[in-house]
Design an enzyme around this catalytic site. Structure first.
Site, PDB file in Angstrom:
ATOM      1  N   GLN A  43       0.719  -1.282   0.031  1.00  0.00           N
ATOM      2  CA  GLN A  43      -0.038  -0.068  -0.089  1.00  0.00           C
ATOM      3  C   GLN A  43       0.853   1.172  -0.068  1.00  0.00           C
ATOM      4  O   GLN A  43       1.387   1.612   1.082  1.00  0.00           O
ATOM      5  CB  GLN A  43      -0.900  -0.062   1.160  1.00  0.00           C
ATOM      6  CG  GLN A  43      -1.841  -1.335   1.434  1.00  0.00           C
ATOM      7  CD  GLN A  43      -2.666  -1.527   0.029  1.00  0.00           C
ATOM      8  OE1 GLN A  43      -3.686  -0.710   0.147  1.00  0.00           O
ATOM      9  NE2 GLN A  43      -2.503  -2.499  -0.546  1.00  0.00           N
ATOM     10  N   ALA A  49     -11.828   1.641   4.688  1.00  0.00           N
ATOM     11  CA  ALA A  49     -10.602   1.006   3.942  1.00  0.00           C
ATOM     12  C   ALA A  49      -9.778   2.050   2.762  1.00  0.00           C
ATOM     13  O   ALA A  49     -10.180   3.231   2.888  1.00  0.00           O
ATOM     14  CB  ALA A  49     -11.388  -0.102   2.870  1.00  0.00           C
ATOM     15  N   HIS A  50      -8.974   1.389   2.165  1.00  0.00           N
ATOM     16  CA  HIS A  50      -8.126   2.084   1.522  1.00  0.00           C
ATOM     17  C   HIS A  50      -8.677   2.894   0.392  1.00  0.00           C
ATOM     18  O   HIS A  50      -9.729   2.412  -0.282  1.00  0.00           O
ATOM     19  CB  HIS A  50      -6.805   1.299   0.797  1.00  0.00           C
ATOM     20  CG  HIS A  50      -7.373   0.087   0.210  1.00  0.00           C
ATOM     21  ND1 HIS A  50      -6.320  -0.704  -0.490  1.00  0.00           N
ATOM     22  CD2 HIS A  50      -8.553  -0.359  -0.276  1.00  0.00           C
ATOM     23  CE1 HIS A  50      -6.825  -1.763  -1.037  1.00  0.00           C
ATOM     24  NE2 HIS A  50      -8.332  -1.483  -1.001  1.00  0.00           N
ATOM     25  N   ASN A  51      -8.187   4.153  -0.018  1.00  0.00           N
ATOM     26  CA  ASN A  51      -8.678   4.908  -1.029  1.00  0.00           C
ATOM     27  C   ASN A  51     -10.098   5.397  -0.989  1.00  0.00           C
ATOM     28  O   ASN A  51     -10.685   6.039  -2.074  1.00  0.00           O
ATOM     29  CB  ASN A  51      -8.452   4.220  -2.439  1.00  0.00           C
ATOM     30  CG  ASN A  51      -7.105   3.499  -2.824  1.00  0.00           C
ATOM     31  OD1 ASN A  51      -7.162   2.524  -2.494  1.00  0.00           O
ATOM     32  ND2 ASN A  51      -6.193   4.315  -3.272  1.00  0.00           N
TER      33      ASN A  51
END
Length: 356
Positions: free
Chosen positions: A200, A241-243
């Protein structure tokens, strides 16, 4: 320790209200209507609380002009248009503030880190290489700032918080205990029956006046950054979560989960335990009621719900049986049956009209 007292006229001035009564009265705290004593200030937020207000022992009341007329036996008031907002403002007057500055002896700080002289760094805090901590920021004990993390001015970082992944926090951000900002996002590439970890490489950007509760996880982006705009407020036990990109002034209640790469608009409300699938877009000014599950884009403002509300267990079991039976019948068959029933009704109505 001596308790700080505040005059009623001083408190009235702070909320831009109108004073009715004795301005020299001293108050040591705010309190609820039922537990207030004569040295406490309280507020009445609507007519439904008037019965409690009439028997309250509080020394003064924050009310609207209309509500005051229902309390003729009371003597001291702060008159405002919005009692709840005035209460919110005054909580900061009575809040116990941390006035310490400096760095505790047990803190471990990399020589390259830049720490404001007016900041406070608590016991056993670890601050990594090239970190920045702004003016008047408080970082409580056992918190870790990994390399390249930046924390702005007037922030409060509670104990046992981890901020990593080069996350950047602007001013007046509050993060409560045991939350992780910038942890590794849940990214894996499936191949030949195995999951292959994706590093990531993004970060987390947090705007001004953001509040994040305890035991939350806000993951850094895979490539792009995870973003929380100004004024976002987040309850405890929330997973982002990511993004993910969350618009300004959006509120997220406890136990919500937001999957990766979803964009949530401005001024939204997610009530408790909502789930939002990944790669979706939610418009501005959307409210999701508790335990809603979002599996498609929401393009228009409004209130949305999903799921079945609570009702008596035996009734619920019968309903589930009927739903399953309904699911076993093809939709075309149901439509044909309804059309047939409608035709019969129209035929009966026609016959009845002819007989008239």
């Amino acid at each position: 320790m001596k308790v700080q007292q505040y005059r009623l006229d001083e408190l009235t001035h702070l909320v831009k209200g109108e004073l009715i009564g004795e301005g020299s009265l001293q108050f040591s705290n705010l309190a609820s209507l039922e537990n207030a004593e004569v040295n406490h200030l309280t507020f009445v937020n609507g007519e439904k609380h008037l019965d409690q207000a009439k028997v309250s022992r509080a020394g003064a009341y924050i009310v609207t002009a209309a509500l005051k007329e229902h309390l003729p036996e009371k003597d001291n008031f702060i008159i405002v248009d919005n009692p709840y907002l005035a209460f919110a403002i005054l909580t900061h007057v009575f809040d116990k503030k941390i006035s310490s500055t400096g760095i505790e002896s047990t803190a471990q700080i990399h020589p390259s880190a830049v720490i404001s002289e007016t900041a406070y760094i608590g016991h056993y805090v670890v601050i990594g290489e090239n970190c920045v901590v702004g003016d008047n920021t408080v970082i409580q004990s056992h918190t870790k700032l990994d390399d390249n993390v930046e924390v702005g001015k007037d922030c409060f970082i509670d104990s046992h918080v981890t901020i990593t992944g080069g996350s950047k926090l602007r001013d007046r951000v509050r993060i409560h205990s045991s939350t992780v900002i910038g942890g590794e996002g849940f990214g894996f590439a499936p191949y030949q029956g195995k999951w292959h970890r994706i590093a990531q490489l993004g970060s987390v950007l947090i705007g001004n006046d953001v509040r994040i509760g305890s035991n939350c996880s806000i993951d850094r982006g895979a490539l792009d950054n995870t973003i929380l705009e100004d004024g976002v407020i987040i309850d405890n036990l929330v997973q982002i979560a990511h993004n993910v990109h969350i618009g300004s002034n959006t509120a997220i209640a406890a136990k919500c989960g937001i999957a990766g790469s979803t964009k949530i608009g401005k001024n939204c409300i997610l009530a408790g335990a909502c789930g939002v699938a990944g790669h979706l877009s939610i418009a501005d000014n959307v409210t999701l009621t508790g335990m809603s599950m979002v599996t498609k884009n929401i393009s228009e403002a409004g209130t949305y719900s999903s799921g079945t509300g609570l009702f008596e267990n035996n009734h619920w079991k019968k309903t589930i049986v009927r739903l399953r039976q309904l699911a076993d019948v093809p939709l075309t068959q149901i439509t044909k049956r309804l059309d047939h029933i409608q035709a019969q009704i129209e035929s009966l109505e026609s016959t009845f009209n002819l007989r008239k």
